[in-house]
Design a protein around this motif. Structure first.
Motif, short mmCIF file in Angstrom:
data_model
loop_
_atom_site.label_atom_id
_atom_site.label_comp_id
_atom_site.label_asym_id
_atom_site.label_seq_id
_atom_site.Cartn_x
_atom_site.Cartn_y
_atom_site.Cartn_z
N ALA A 1 0.83 -1.20 0.00
CA ALA A 1 0.00 0.00 0.00
C ALA A 1 0.86 1.26 0.00
CB ALA A 1 -0.94 -0.01 1.20
N ARG A 2 1.95 1.24 0.77
CA ARG A 2 2.84 2.40 0.79
C ARG A 2 3.50 2.60 -0.57
NH1 ARG A 2 4.24 0.18 6.08
NH2 ARG A 2 3.20 1.46 7.67
N ALA A 3 3.89 1.51 -1.22
CA ALA A 3 4.48 1.62 -2.56
C ALA A 3 3.47 2.22 -3.54
CB ALA A 3 4.95 0.26 -3.04
N ASN A 4 2.23 1.79 -3.45
CA ASN A 4 1.20 2.34 -4.34
C ASN A 4 0.91 3.79 -4.02
OD1 ASN A 4 0.84 -0.06 -5.84
ND2 ASN A 4 -0.42 -0.92 -4.21
N ALA A 5 0.94 4.15 -2.75
CA ALA A 5 0.77 5.56 -2.38
C ALA A 5 1.88 6.41 -2.99
CB ALA A 5 0.76 5.71 -0.86
N ASP A 6 3.12 5.91 -2.92
CA ASP A 6 4.27 6.64 -3.46
C ASP A 6 4.19 6.77 -4.98
OD1 ASP A 6 5.33 6.94 -0.93
OD2 ASP A 6 6.73 5.26 -1.13
N ASN A 7 3.71 5.73 -5.64
CA ASN A 7 3.72 5.71 -7.10
C ASN A 7 2.51 6.37 -7.74
OD1 ASN A 7 6.13 4.23 -7.17
ND2 ASN A 7 5.05 2.27 -7.08
N LEU A 8 1.36 6.38 -7.03
CA LEU A 8 0.11 6.73 -7.69
C LEU A 8 -0.65 7.89 -7.05
CD1 LEU A 8 -1.09 3.08 -8.40
CD2 LEU A 8 -0.20 4.71 -10.08
N THR A 9 -0.12 8.45 -5.96
CA THR A 9 -0.76 9.62 -5.34
C THR A 9 0.30 10.66 -5.04
OG1 THR A 9 -0.57 8.87 -3.04
CG2 THR A 9 -2.50 8.12 -4.27
N LEU A 10 -0.16 11.87 -4.78
CA LEU A 10 0.75 12.96 -4.45
C LEU A 10 1.31 12.79 -3.04
CD1 LEU A 10 -1.37 15.91 -5.90
CD2 LEU A 10 0.74 14.95 -6.89
N PRO A 11 2.48 13.34 -2.76
CA PRO A 11 3.04 13.24 -1.40
C PRO A 11 2.07 13.77 -0.35
CG PRO A 11 4.69 14.07 -2.93
CD PRO A 11 3.40 14.04 -3.69
N GLY A 12 1.85 12.97 0.71
CA GLY A 12 0.98 13.38 1.80
C GLY A 12 -0.48 13.07 1.59
N GLN A 13 -0.87 12.59 0.41
CA GLN A 13 -2.29 12.29 0.18
C GLN A 13 -2.76 11.03 0.89
OE1 GLN A 13 -2.86 12.55 -4.29
NE2 GLN A 13 -4.81 13.40 -3.61
N PHE A 14 -1.95 9.98 0.85
CA PHE A 14 -2.38 8.66 1.34
C PHE A 14 -1.36 8.16 2.35
CE2 PHE A 14 -2.88 3.92 -0.06
CZ PHE A 14 -3.48 3.62 1.15
N GLU A 15 -1.81 8.07 3.61
CA GLU A 15 -0.98 7.58 4.70
C GLU A 15 -1.42 6.17 5.08
OE1 GLU A 15 -0.21 8.41 9.47
OE2 GLU A 15 -1.49 9.76 8.31
N VAL A 16 -0.47 5.27 5.27
CA VAL A 16 -0.77 3.90 5.66
C VAL A 16 -0.30 3.67 7.08
CG1 VAL A 16 -0.41 1.46 5.15
CG2 VAL A 16 -0.51 3.12 3.27
N ARG A 17 -1.20 3.20 7.94
CA ARG A 17 -0.86 2.86 9.32
C ARG A 17 -0.96 1.35 9.49
NH1 ARG A 17 -3.16 7.80 13.14
NH2 ARG A 17 -2.67 9.49 11.63
N GLU A 18 0.04 0.79 10.11
CA GLU A 18 0.15 -0.67 10.21
C GLU A 18 -0.22 -1.15 11.60
OE1 GLU A 18 3.79 -3.85 10.00
OE2 GLU A 18 3.83 -2.16 8.58
N GLY A 19 -1.16 -2.12 11.66
CA GLY A 19 -1.56 -2.69 12.93
C GLY A 19 -3.03 -3.05 12.93
#
Length: 203
Positions: A84-102
């Protein structure tokens, strides 16, 4: 894997094909995602909770509709959170999509207030009702399920709170030897609910 952070190459319409995502095979397919985003109704400046985010495809499609849209995804499995973090980095703008694990139930109270919520994994009646409580008037909750156990939860929630309940089946053309036929995907049970200004009039 594709890089298109500002949506200039692939556009902003929800339902980005799976080939553009990093995933382990368990990803919400693009026709189903398009239906989910139609119910979530993203608007500029709004925040989505994507619970059980997996590859983050729902959150990515949400964010790509407008540069001001934001999403927080929660995923308990480290390898899927990494995807999910890789997809956030590749397909959204910086800061748009944050992934929290747990675990969702351990992280949910610390999440920023949402305008819409998608539950794609980890569904319980208590989780759905907690999301309903924190949504503002006009806030949308969309729940998708593929297991019989989750279907029971959704049916009970629909009976108690109303909303829209339906099943979605997708079949894709595939090869059968020298010929072609239809290959069905797992049927998705969908529940859409909107928070009304007056809880007595919820739908």
């Amino acid at each position: 894997m594709t890089t298109d952070r500002n949506a200039t190459g692939l556009g902003r319409t929800p339902g980005l094909p799976e080939e553009h995502f990093v995933h382990d095979g368990l990803i919400t397919k693009h026709p189903v995602r398009a239906v989910a985003l139609a119910a979530l109704r993203p608007a500029p400046g709004e925040l989505l909770w994507d619970l059980g985010t997996g590859a983050g495809s729902i959150a990515v499609d949400w964010c790509r509709t407008d540069p001001a849209c934001r999403a927080v995804g929660v995923e308990r499995r480290p390898e899927r959170a990494a995807n999910a973090r890789a997809n956030a980095d590749n397909l959204t703008l910086p800061g748009q999509f944050e992934v929290r694990e747990g675990p969702i139930d351990e992280l949910i109270d610390a999440l920023p207030a949402p305008d819409a919520v998608f539950i794609g994994g980890g569904l319980t009646a208590r989780l759905a009702e907690r999301c309903m409580e924190v949504l503002p008037p006009g806030g949308r909750l969309v729940v998708h399920a593929v297991t019989m156990e989750a279907e029971v939860v959704i049916a009970d929630l629909h009976g108690a709170h109303g909303g829209e309940l339906f099943r979605l089946g997708i079949e894709t053309a595939d090869r059968i030897g020298r010929l072609r036929g239809w290959r069905p995907a797992r049927t998705i049970t969908c529940w859409n609910w909107t928070r009304q200004a007056d809880r007595a009039g919820e739908q």
